[in-house]
Design a protein around this motif. Structure first.
Motif, PDB file in Angstrom:
ATOM      1  N   ARG A 245      -8.110   2.641   0.428  1.00 61.53           N
ATOM      2  CA  ARG A 245      -7.168   1.550   0.256  1.00 61.53           C
ATOM      3  C   ARG A 245      -7.195   1.019  -1.174  1.00 61.53           C
ATOM      4  NH1 ARG A 245      -6.804  -4.189   2.470  1.00 61.53           N
ATOM      5  NH2 ARG A 245      -4.719  -4.723   1.791  1.00 61.53           N
TER       6      ARG A 245
ATOM      7  N   ARG B  77       1.223   3.369   3.998  1.00 57.02           N
ATOM      8  CA  ARG B  77       0.079   2.464   4.114  1.00 57.02           C
ATOM      9  C   ARG B  77      -0.925   3.084   5.064  1.00 57.02           C
ATOM     10  NH1 ARG B  77       2.367  -2.894   7.151  1.00 57.02           N
ATOM     11  NH2 ARG B  77       3.540  -3.003   5.186  1.00 57.02           N
TER      12      ARG B  77
ATOM     13  N   PHE C  65      -2.445  -2.351   4.714  1.00 57.70           N
ATOM     14  CA  PHE C  65      -3.052  -1.974   5.990  1.00 57.70           C
ATOM     15  C   PHE C  65      -2.168  -2.467   7.130  1.00 57.70           C
ATOM     16  CE2 PHE C  65      -7.776  -1.358   5.032  1.00 57.70           C
ATOM     17  CZ  PHE C  65      -7.895  -0.202   5.788  1.00 57.70           C
TER      18      PHE C  65
END
Length: 468
Positions: free
Chosen positions: A237, A221, A244
């Motif tokens: 992302r 992530r 996140f």
């Protein structure tokens, strides 16, 4: 267990480095006190857990399973492994190097820096992080994750905020994969010093090289301080479909706008959770994001303010995290006790709510799993979940007899009580000893890294008592 079963078990312990085991292999954990952390499954004063391959198949009393290797759990508490969504693992060679926080206005000097340099932000980001080589990242990360496993933490989000170059990132990921933990590599930029400025451009390469396989033990992530400009991170992302992790400063973002625009989608884990307004907290909760608190670190560096109840009162129970090994040893039992004690003090002082032992344990397991993005497969002994299981030995005098199982775990047990650890159906700790780990070699690497780092920043020897 007879000699033949012992030999069978020894063979079954040799799962591969990626955490894979034979799909049909069966292990029956027999006769332990079972804390499932799943209300639909329940708990059992004397119960069994059947593991088939890498998953929990059944939980209940008096189970039988043909062709299963039976592990006698009668003197143990059987429960899900802890899930920690927030550890800066690269700092593992610097463990407990910050014995206390020193007032920022102190004028004395140590090693060419103010004594306030012993505070975490200075020590970690200005002093040691720029001095880290890839081999230091590897040694520190591996040491931290082995400490986590040794203490029953089976899932860790490694908040890697020292990705100074692609080589540094590779070292962190390779240590994560070598450790045997269910891991999440949360990659982020350094906060200080010169670096290659390859974040976030290197994220795609990391994903493609290490994390492209489906149903892998480890994933990745993005990590960012909450006050970062997210302009460059949001497209990455979206393209790579990543979670996140955010550290302090998230209250400076326009959360309503980020959720409204779809830039945030509920796959956000907020470390610390301090300083958000009630309105901001509600936005986070309403959008399905997650929060974790760090009881020991909050009381060390954040004025004793652990914002656990603030979130619970608005509808979200936080997870628990250890944060950084530079200040405290990685120890989920200590985090649970710290949370319990802080809120018991508040309850006596002002009548505020205090979490129950079960709620505290839920934060260390199920809610931690939610923060880690693995809540659908980990955090409870639910049939169908991945087999991330720990056995706590209750035969020692401080845990015998088992009068209350929740109190035994939260208020009595410690790292030394964790006898067996299973990750993804693979036993990684057995009878108090980590398996498949060359600990002397790990210690050699960590010592070499420690010596390099302290020398590079002219840091005083860690054994000195600066209060003399």
């Amino acid at each position: 267990m007879g000699a033949s079963e012992g030999r069978r078990l020894a063979a079954l312990l040799q799962g591969d480095a990626a955490g894979r085991v034979e799909p049909g292999r069966r292990i029956l954990l027999k006769g332990g006190s079972v804390l499932s952390m799943d209300a639909a499954v329940g708990d059992f004063a004397a119960g069994d857990v059947l593991v088939v391959g890498d998953r929990i198949a059944e939980v209940g009393p008096s189970l039988s399973a043909s062709d299963a290797v039976v592990i006698d759990a009668r003197d143990h508490i059987v429960m899900p492994g802890f899930c920690d969504p927030h550890i800066h693992s690269w700092e593992g060679a610097l463990g407990r190097i910050i014995p206390e926080n020193v007032p920022q206005d102190t004028e004395d000097a140590i090693g060419g820096a103010p004594v306030s340099g012993r505070s975490y932000m200075y020590a970690a980001h200005r002093a040691f992080a720029p001095a880290c080589r890839p081999e230091d990242i590897y040694a520190g990360t591996l040491n931290t994750l082995l400490a986590a496993l040794n203490g029953g933490i089976t899932t860790v989000v490694d908040n890697m905020h020292n990705a100074r170059s692609p080589e540094h990132s590779d070292a962190a990921v390779e240590a994560l994969l070598a450790s045997g933990v269910r891991g999440v590599h949360a990659v982020g930029r350094p906060r200080a010093g010169a670096w290659a400025e390859t974040f976030p451009s290197d994220v795609r390469r990391l994903r493609d090289r290490y994390f492209s396989a489906a149903d892998a033990l480890c994933s990745m992530r993005l990590y960012a301080p909450g006050f970062d400009d997210l302009t460059d991170l949001l497209p990455v992302r979206k393209e790579l479909d990543l979670w996140f992790s955010f550290d302090s400063g998230i209250e400076r973002q326009n959360l309503a706008e980020l959720y409204s625009a779809g830039a945030f989608d509920g796959r956000e884990a907020i470390n610390h959770g301090n300083f958000l307004s009630a309105e901001q907290r509600q936005i986070v909760i309403d959008n399905g994001a997650q929060v974790n608190v760090c009881p020991r670190i909050e009381t060390q560096f954040r004025y004793g303010r652990v914002p656990y109840n603030e979130w619970v009162e608005q509808g979200l129970r936080p997870g628990l995290s250890n944060d950084n090994p530079m200040t405290y040893a990685i120890d989920m039992f200590a985090e649970m006790r710290a949370l319990h004690l802080v809120h018991r003090v508040d309850a006596h002082r002002d009548g505020s709510a205090s979490p129950t032992l079960r709620e505290i344990l839920e934060s260390a397991t199920r809610k931690g799993a939610d923060n880690c993005g693995v809540g659908e497969i980990a955090g409870s002994l639910t049939p169908g979940n991945k087999a991330d299981v720990i056995l706590i030995d209750t035969s020692a005098p401080h845990l015998f007899p088992r009068n209350n199982i929740l109190a035994s775990v939260v208020q009595g047990a410690g790292v030394e009580s964790v006898a067996t650890v299973m990750v993804n159906g693979r036993i990684v700790k057995w009878q108090g000893r980590l398996l498949g780990v060359d600990l002397p070699e790990v210690r050699r690497r960590v010592q070499a890294s420690h010596d390099h780092l302290l020398g590079a920043v002219d840091w005083p020897h860690a054994s000195v008592d600066f209060d003399d």
